[in-house]
Design a protein around this motif. Structure first.
Motif, PDB file in Angstrom:
ATOM      1  N   UNK A  86       0.831  -1.203   0.000  1.00 15.25           N
ATOM      2  CA  UNK A  86       0.000   0.000   0.000  1.00 15.25           C
ATOM      3  C   UNK A  86       0.866   1.253   0.000  1.00 15.25           C
ATOM      4  N   UNK A  87       1.925   1.240   0.799  1.00 17.99           N
ATOM      5  CA  UNK A  87       2.824   2.397   0.861  1.00 17.99           C
ATOM      6  C   UNK A  87       3.533   2.600  -0.474  1.00 17.99           C
ATOM      7  N   UNK A  88       3.984   1.503  -1.087  1.00 17.51           N
ATOM      8  CA  UNK A  88       4.668   1.612  -2.372  1.00 17.51           C
ATOM      9  C   UNK A  88       3.697   2.021  -3.481  1.00 17.51           C
ATOM     10  N   UNK A 129       3.120   5.022  -7.557  1.00 17.47           N
ATOM     11  CA  UNK A 129       2.104   5.058  -8.609  1.00 17.47           C
ATOM     12  C   UNK A 129       1.053   6.129  -8.376  1.00 17.47           C
ATOM     13  N   UNK A 130       0.203   5.948  -7.374  1.00 17.88           N
ATOM     14  CA  UNK A 130      -0.944   6.849  -7.246  1.00 17.88           C
ATOM     15  C   UNK A 130      -0.520   8.288  -6.989  1.00 17.88           C
ATOM     16  N   UNK A 131       0.473   8.508  -6.117  1.00 17.11           N
ATOM     17  CA  UNK A 131       0.900   9.884  -5.847  1.00 17.11           C
ATOM     18  C   UNK A 131       1.597  10.498  -7.052  1.00 17.11           C
ATOM     19  N   UNK A 132       2.363   9.683  -7.779  1.00 21.95           N
ATOM     20  CA  UNK A 132       3.044  10.174  -8.978  1.00 21.95           C
ATOM     21  C   UNK A 132       2.026  10.536 -10.054  1.00 21.95           C
ATOM     22  N   UNK A 133       1.035   9.653 -10.255  1.00 18.76           N
ATOM     23  CA  UNK A 133       0.000   9.929 -11.238  1.00 18.76           C
ATOM     24  C   UNK A 133      -0.798  11.170 -10.848  1.00 18.76           C
ATOM     25  N   UNK A 134      -1.098  11.303  -9.563  1.00 26.52           N
ATOM     26  CA  UNK A 134      -1.857  12.464  -9.088  1.00 26.52           C
ATOM     27  C   UNK A 134      -1.063  13.752  -9.303  1.00 26.52           C
ATOM     28  N   UNK A 135       0.218  13.738  -8.959  1.00 29.56           N
ATOM     29  CA  UNK A 135       1.046  14.932  -9.116  1.00 29.56           C
ATOM     30  C   UNK A 135       1.123  15.366 -10.575  1.00 29.56           C
ATOM     31  N   UNK A 136       1.229  14.393 -11.486  1.00 31.76           N
ATOM     32  CA  UNK A 136       1.296  14.724 -12.911  1.00 31.76           C
ATOM     33  C   UNK A 136      -0.003  15.374 -13.373  1.00 31.76           C
ATOM     34  N   UNK A 171      -9.064  15.825  -9.985  1.00 30.33           N
ATOM     35  CA  UNK A 171      -8.397  14.543 -10.218  1.00 30.33           C
ATOM     36  C   UNK A 171      -9.259  13.404  -9.669  1.00 30.33           C
ATOM     37  N   UNK A 172      -9.777  13.580  -8.458  1.00 22.38           N
ATOM     38  CA  UNK A 172     -10.612  12.542  -7.864  1.00 22.38           C
ATOM     39  C   UNK A 172     -11.869  12.292  -8.699  1.00 22.38           C
ATOM     40  N   UNK A 173     -12.473  13.360  -9.181  1.00 28.34           N
ATOM     41  CA  UNK A 173     -13.693  13.211  -9.970  1.00 28.34           C
ATOM     42  C   UNK A 173     -13.432  12.482 -11.292  1.00 28.34           C
TER      43      UNK A 173
END
Length: 205
Positions: A123-125, A130-137, A161-163
């Motif tokens: 979950x941390x990885x 992935x999820x944080x990198x995709x969100x930041x982009x 982003x969430x929507x």
């Protein structure tokens, strides 16, 4: 005659080379056979590395699989900037949907999401790689559109982003309705119609 230099031992290979061997070994197994056919023993055998090395770099099998998945899809999911936020969001969500619904990688990601519920390290990885990198982009691209006047200044970009991506994840993970191009077009269009300036003809409508 000069004697040939001794061959370098497998354990002394550069770290980048070892990682690439692991990615190359895990990728085909992951996509063709699924997560259930992978183990540290098999990865070590296929990649020609020691289990000690694997455990040192990847604390759990889920983390290893996730790292290999991210490595495999990062180029396909790159976020382009054409200057038109509507076109770029549509293109990005279309690419994401294609990976999730038309490739074996989508099945792997849904398995990883499920496994992350009981694997704290995975979950941390997942968040870190992935999820944080995709969100930041996504936020970065939306912020650029905001600076260009295509999105209202007061709009919460994280919520956008969430929507957008949340709606796609919902249809993929709870497949009551398909993720179609019509759905993506409507998703982007409906959201932007509520965030674009209406008084400036150069803004999205």
């Amino acid at each position: 005659m000069q004697e040939p230099a001794p061959k370098r031992g497998r354990g002394r290979r550069p770290a980048a080379e070892v990682r690439q061997d692991v990615y190359s070994a895990v990728g085909p197994i992951l996509l063709n056979e699924g997560m259930g056919q992978l183990s540290f023993e098999r990865v070590a055998r296929e990649a020609g590395v020691s289990k000690t090395t694997l455990y040192r770099w990847w604390p759990s099998l889920g983390v290893l699989i996730h790292d290999c998945y991210v490595h495999a899809v990062e180029n396909e999911l790159a976020f382009n900037d054409s200057g038109d936020i509507k076109a770029d969001l549509t293109s990005q969500l279309t690419a994401f949907t294609r990976v999730m619904t038309k490739t074996r990688g989508g099945r792997v990601l849904t398995e990883l999401i499920g496994a992350a519920q009981t694997d704290p390290e995975l979950a941390a990885e997942y968040r870190r790689l992935y999820s944080s990198v995709r969100r930041q982009a996504a936020v970065k691209r939306l912020a650029k559109a905001q600076e260009d006047g295509q999105i209202r200044e007061e709009t919460n970009l994280e919520s956008m982003v969430d929507q957008l991506w949340g709606a796609v994840y919902h249809r993929v993970l709870i497949p009551d309705l398909p993720v179609t191009q019509t759905f993506i077009d409507a998703l982007v269009g409906n959201l932007l119609s509520g965030t674009a300036h209406s008084r400036n003809p150069n803004h999205l409508s």
